[in-house]
Design a protein around this motif. Structure first.
Motif, PDB file in Angstrom:
ATOM      1  N   PRO A  27      38.193  69.647  19.976  1.00  0.00           N
ATOM      2  CA  PRO A  27      38.512  68.230  19.785  1.00  0.00           C
ATOM      3  C   PRO A  27      37.313  67.496  19.190  1.00  0.00           C
ATOM      4  CG  PRO A  27      38.902  68.929  22.060  1.00  0.00           C
ATOM      5  CD  PRO A  27      38.236  70.055  21.376  1.00  0.00           C
ATOM      6  N   ASP A  28      37.595  66.590  18.265  1.00  0.00           N
ATOM      7  CA  ASP A  28      36.510  65.798  17.683  1.00  0.00           C
ATOM      8  C   ASP A  28      35.860  64.932  18.758  1.00  0.00           C
ATOM      9  OD1 ASP A  28      37.260  66.854  15.322  1.00  0.00           O
ATOM     10  OD2 ASP A  28      38.379  65.101  14.620  1.00  0.00           O
ATOM     11  N   ALA A  29      34.558  64.709  18.602  1.00  0.00           N
ATOM     12  CA  ALA A  29      33.892  63.774  19.510  1.00  0.00           C
ATOM     13  C   ALA A  29      33.951  62.373  18.922  1.00  0.00           C
ATOM     14  CB  ALA A  29      32.448  64.194  19.743  1.00  0.00           C
ATOM     15  N   GLN A  30      33.999  62.291  17.594  1.00  0.00           N
ATOM     16  CA  GLN A  30      34.046  60.994  16.902  1.00  0.00           C
ATOM     17  C   GLN A  30      35.345  60.899  16.117  1.00  0.00           C
ATOM     18  OE1 GLN A  30      31.731  58.522  17.018  1.00  0.00           O
ATOM     19  NE2 GLN A  30      30.731  59.751  18.594  1.00  0.00           N
ATOM     20  N   LEU A  31      35.728  59.673  15.788  1.00  0.00           N
ATOM     21  CA  LEU A  31      36.878  59.501  14.902  1.00  0.00           C
ATOM     22  C   LEU A  31      36.489  59.994  13.519  1.00  0.00           C
ATOM     23  CD1 LEU A  31      38.120  55.921  15.821  1.00  0.00           C
ATOM     24  CD2 LEU A  31      39.154  58.082  16.434  1.00  0.00           C
ATOM     25  N   ASN A  32      37.461  60.581  12.806  1.00  0.00           N
ATOM     26  CA  ASN A  32      37.141  60.986  11.438  1.00  0.00           C
ATOM     27  C   ASN A  32      37.034  59.756  10.536  1.00  0.00           C
ATOM     28  OD1 ASN A  32      39.757  60.286  10.412  1.00  0.00           O
ATOM     29  ND2 ASN A  32      40.540  62.118  11.437  1.00  0.00           N
ATOM     30  N   THR A  34      38.587  58.302   7.952  1.00  0.00           N
ATOM     31  CA  THR A  34      39.695  57.373   7.726  1.00  0.00           C
ATOM     32  C   THR A  34      39.998  56.592   8.997  1.00  0.00           C
ATOM     33  OG1 THR A  34      40.562  59.238   6.498  1.00  0.00           O
ATOM     34  CG2 THR A  34      41.917  57.275   6.591  1.00  0.00           C
ATOM     35  N   ALA A  35      40.097  57.329  10.124  1.00  0.00           N
ATOM     36  CA  ALA A  35      40.422  56.676  11.388  1.00  0.00           C
ATOM     37  C   ALA A  35      39.345  55.675  11.758  1.00  0.00           C
ATOM     38  CB  ALA A  35      40.581  57.722  12.477  1.00  0.00           C
ATOM     39  N   TYR A  38      39.897  52.510   9.869  1.00  0.00           N
ATOM     40  CA  TYR A  38      40.976  51.701  10.442  1.00  0.00           C
ATOM     41  C   TYR A  38      40.527  51.041  11.733  1.00  0.00           C
ATOM     42  CZ  TYR A  38      44.139  54.049   7.173  1.00  0.00           C
ATOM     43  OH  TYR A  38      44.746  54.508   6.045  1.00  0.00           O
ATOM     44  N   ALA A  39      39.793  51.787  12.567  1.00  0.00           N
ATOM     45  CA  ALA A  39      39.364  51.238  13.861  1.00  0.00           C
ATOM     46  C   ALA A  39      38.394  50.081  13.653  1.00  0.00           C
ATOM     47  CB  ALA A  39      38.719  52.334  14.700  1.00  0.00           C
ATOM     48  N   GLU A  40      37.503  50.221  12.658  1.00  0.00           N
ATOM     49  CA  GLU A  40      36.479  49.203  12.462  1.00  0.00           C
ATOM     50  C   GLU A  40      37.017  47.970  11.755  1.00  0.00           C
ATOM     51  OE1 GLU A  40      31.809  50.260  11.902  1.00  0.00           O
ATOM     52  OE2 GLU A  40      33.230  51.224  10.577  1.00  0.00           O
ATOM     53  N   LEU A  51      46.942  49.037  16.115  1.00  0.00           N
ATOM     54  CA  LEU A  51      46.468  49.659  14.872  1.00  0.00           C
ATOM     55  C   LEU A  51      47.514  50.581  14.268  1.00  0.00           C
ATOM     56  CD1 LEU A  51      42.746  50.422  15.646  1.00  0.00           C
ATOM     57  CD2 LEU A  51      43.691  48.675  14.166  1.00  0.00           C
ATOM     58  N   ILE A  55      48.728  50.519  10.405  1.00  0.00           N
ATOM     59  CA  ILE A  55      48.783  51.661   9.488  1.00  0.00           C
ATOM     60  C   ILE A  55      50.188  51.805   8.908  1.00  0.00           C
ATOM     61  CG2 ILE A  55      48.669  54.170   9.375  1.00  0.00           C
ATOM     62  CD1 ILE A  55      46.428  54.036  11.412  1.00  0.00           C
TER      63      ILE A  55
ATOM     64  N   LEU B  50      41.484  62.072  21.480  1.00  0.00           N
ATOM     65  CA  LEU B  50      40.089  62.398  21.739  1.00  0.00           C
ATOM     66  C   LEU B  50      39.834  62.222  23.224  1.00  0.00           C
ATOM     67  CD1 LEU B  50      40.200  61.816  18.668  1.00  0.00           C
ATOM     68  CD2 LEU B  50      37.890  60.985  18.853  1.00  0.00           C
ATOM     69  N   PRO B  51      39.076  63.147  23.840  1.00  0.00           N
ATOM     70  CA  PRO B  51      38.906  63.088  25.296  1.00  0.00           C
ATOM     71  C   PRO B  51      38.271  61.769  25.748  1.00  0.00           C
ATOM     72  CG  PRO B  51      37.915  65.069  24.373  1.00  0.00           C
ATOM     73  CD  PRO B  51      38.372  64.262  23.236  1.00  0.00           C
ATOM     74  N   ARG B  53      39.364  58.707  25.716  1.00  0.00           N
ATOM     75  CA  ARG B  53      39.577  57.463  24.976  1.00  0.00           C
ATOM     76  C   ARG B  53      40.949  56.893  25.278  1.00  0.00           C
ATOM     77  NH1 ARG B  53      36.737  57.074  19.374  1.00  0.00           N
ATOM     78  NH2 ARG B  53      34.828  58.215  19.737  1.00  0.00           N
ATOM     79  N   PRO B  56      45.281  53.147  20.726  1.00  0.00           N
ATOM     80  CA  PRO B  56      44.728  52.308  19.648  1.00  0.00           C
ATOM     81  C   PRO B  56      45.355  50.928  19.574  1.00  0.00           C
ATOM     82  CG  PRO B  56      46.195  53.936  18.739  1.00  0.00           C
ATOM     83  CD  PRO B  56      46.149  54.190  20.205  1.00  0.00           C
ATOM     84  N   ALA B  67      36.167  49.053  19.332  1.00  0.00           N
ATOM     85  CA  ALA B  67      37.280  49.938  18.999  1.00  0.00           C
ATOM     86  C   ALA B  67      36.800  51.313  18.553  1.00  0.00           C
ATOM     87  CB  ALA B  67      38.133  49.302  17.909  1.00  0.00           C
ATOM     88  N   ILE B  71      38.880  54.121  21.069  1.00  0.00           N
ATOM     89  CA  ILE B  71      40.293  54.424  20.844  1.00  0.00           C
ATOM     90  C   ILE B  71      40.465  55.831  20.278  1.00  0.00           C
ATOM     91  CG2 ILE B  71      40.937  52.021  20.497  1.00  0.00           C
ATOM     92  CD1 ILE B  71      41.096  52.732  17.479  1.00  0.00           C
ATOM     93  N   ASP B  73      42.546  58.555  17.705  1.00  0.00           N
ATOM     94  CA  ASP B  73      42.890  58.505  16.286  1.00  0.00           C
ATOM     95  C   ASP B  73      44.306  57.935  16.109  1.00  0.00           C
ATOM     96  OD1 ASP B  73      43.298  58.954  13.660  1.00  0.00           O
ATOM     97  OD2 ASP B  73      42.499  60.991  13.649  1.00  0.00           O
ATOM     98  N   PRO B  74      44.478  56.794  15.446  1.00  0.00           N
ATOM     99  CA  PRO B  74      45.830  56.224  15.322  1.00  0.00           C
ATOM    100  C   PRO B  74      46.690  56.898  14.262  1.00  0.00           C
ATOM    101  CG  PRO B  74      44.236  54.758  14.315  1.00  0.00           C
ATOM    102  CD  PRO B  74      43.459  55.912  14.870  1.00  0.00           C
ATOM    103  N   ILE B  75      46.094  57.675  13.370  1.00  0.00           N
ATOM    104  CA  ILE B  75      46.871  58.193  12.235  1.00  0.00           C
ATOM    105  C   ILE B  75      47.918  59.217  12.666  1.00  0.00           C
ATOM    106  CG2 ILE B  75      46.718  59.337   9.999  1.00  0.00           C
ATOM    107  CD1 ILE B  75      43.904  58.102   9.802  1.00  0.00           C
TER     108      ILE B  75
END
Lengths: 236, 118
Positions: A27-32, A34-35, A38-40, A51, A55, B50-51, B53, B56, B67, B71, B73-75
């Motif tokens: 699992p990612d630790a950070q948003l990728n 693109t995400a 969108y979050a920012e 959100l 989208i 994501l663990p 979190r 969104p 955010a 949060i 991933d909303p996609i």
């Protein structure tokens, strides 16, 4: 049986692939990227608290238009497939015994269910939910009415009018975005308002309500088509 | 948690495909496809989770400034919303075709429909 053996073998291979995918998944630790964008920027740019809605309705609005088109096509084809060769249904053959509880209960419940559907799609930019979910709830109240009164004639033309109007206005609003704001389906030709209020996020509530009406009308028309064929047609 | 959800999703896909491939009744095949569909949705949502979190949706509990760190991933969620709606359309279409076939043939057994057999 040799056929079943093939199926099991095939699924075992597929299961092995899935297992490899699963074991290699971190699992990612950070948003990728693109995400993270969108979050920012999602809330500041579009003013939508939800959100996912931002989208669906704006960032990927064109895809949603395509999705609505696919749904429309599916509904139309279902109407076509079920309508051809349909025997003329006399009201006599559709007469079924409906319990008193169902009739009375549906009279009590159908309006609040419709209200809930409208609430869900009007608040789509603030709370979980939106046009598709609200539309499905609207259609569920239509299903309840159909169950309670199988004899009632649902107005096909009303459903078609709602569907056509909301679809055309949806595209029109998209063109408004093209002319008055940054691009097709841009929501910022209306003021963004205060973040978190009902009347905020520009055209998002408007567009999502139209999607809700359209989806509700489409699902209802599927239900009406399916229930109208609910007769014992003579087999050839 | 993510592992559990993903495993459930994968298992559902396998169960659904098994049902769709081994049953000869059209309605049961459609049910199998629907189960596999649900499995795909669960896997997609699990990939976006994501663990530690939260959802969104920004409000007082998750202000827009935080955010990025709080949060999921909303996609994938938006994608799954699309997938559910399309899945419903496809299921309804399959049911309509199954109905027409039943009216025409008086059976839902796929083994009795031999036109495409070779």
């Amino acid at each position: 049986m040799i056929r079943r053996l093939f199926v099991v073998l095939l699924l075992a291979v597929l299961g092995g692939l899935f297992l490899a995918l699963q074991l290699g998944y971190v699992p990612d630790a950070q948003l990728n990227q693109t995400a993270a964008y969108y979050a920012e920027h999602g809330a500041g740019e579009l003013g939508a608290a939800n959100l996912v809605t931002a989208i669906i309705v704006t960032y990927r609005g064109l895809d949603t238009l395509g999705e609505v088109t696919v749904l429309f096509l599916a509904t139309t084809i279902i109407g076509l497939v079920l309508a051809t060769g349909r025997a003329t249904i006399s009201s006599e053959s559709r007469r079924t015994q409906v319990s008193e509880l169902l009739t009375t209960g549906s009279r009590l419940l159908a309006p609040p269910i419709m209200l809930l559907g409208v609430y869900v799609f009007i608040n789509g930019h603030l709370t979980p939910g939106g046009g598709f979910q609200g539309g499905a709830i609207l259609a569920s109240s239509a299903l309840l009415l159909l169950l309670a009164e199988p004899l009632r004639d649902f107005s096909h033309s009303l459903i078609a009018t709602v569907e056509a109007l909301s679809g055309s206005i949806y595209v029109l609003l998209g063109l408004f975005g093209l002319v008055f704001a940054g691009g097709f389906l841009d929501n910022r030709f209306l003021p963004l308002g205060t973040f978190g209020e009902l009347f905020s996020a520009g055209a998002i509530p408007l567009i999502y309500s139209l999607i809700g009406l359209k989806v509700g009308a489409e699902f209802s028309s599927v239900l009406v088509h399916l229930s109208a064929t609910d007769t014992t047609e003579e087999q050839p | 948690m993510t592992t559990l959800a993903m495993t459930t999703g994968f298992v559902l896909i396998l169960i659904g495909l098994y049902g769709a491939l081994t049953n000869r009744n059209l309605l049961r095949m459609i049910v199998g496809f629907t189960i596999a569909d649900t499995g795909v949705h669960i896997v997609l949502v699990a990939v976006g989770a994501l663990p530690g979190r939260t959802a969104p949706i920004l409000d007082a509990a998750v202000p827009p400034a935080e955010a990025l760190a709080r949060i999921v991933d909303p996609i994938p969620q938006a994608l799954v919303l699309t997938a559910i709606v399309i899945g419903l359309g496809v299921t309804a279409l399959m049911l309509a075709y199954a109905y027409r076939l039943f009216v025409r043939r008086g059976t839902l057994d796929i083994a009795k429909m031999t036109e495409l057999k070779w």
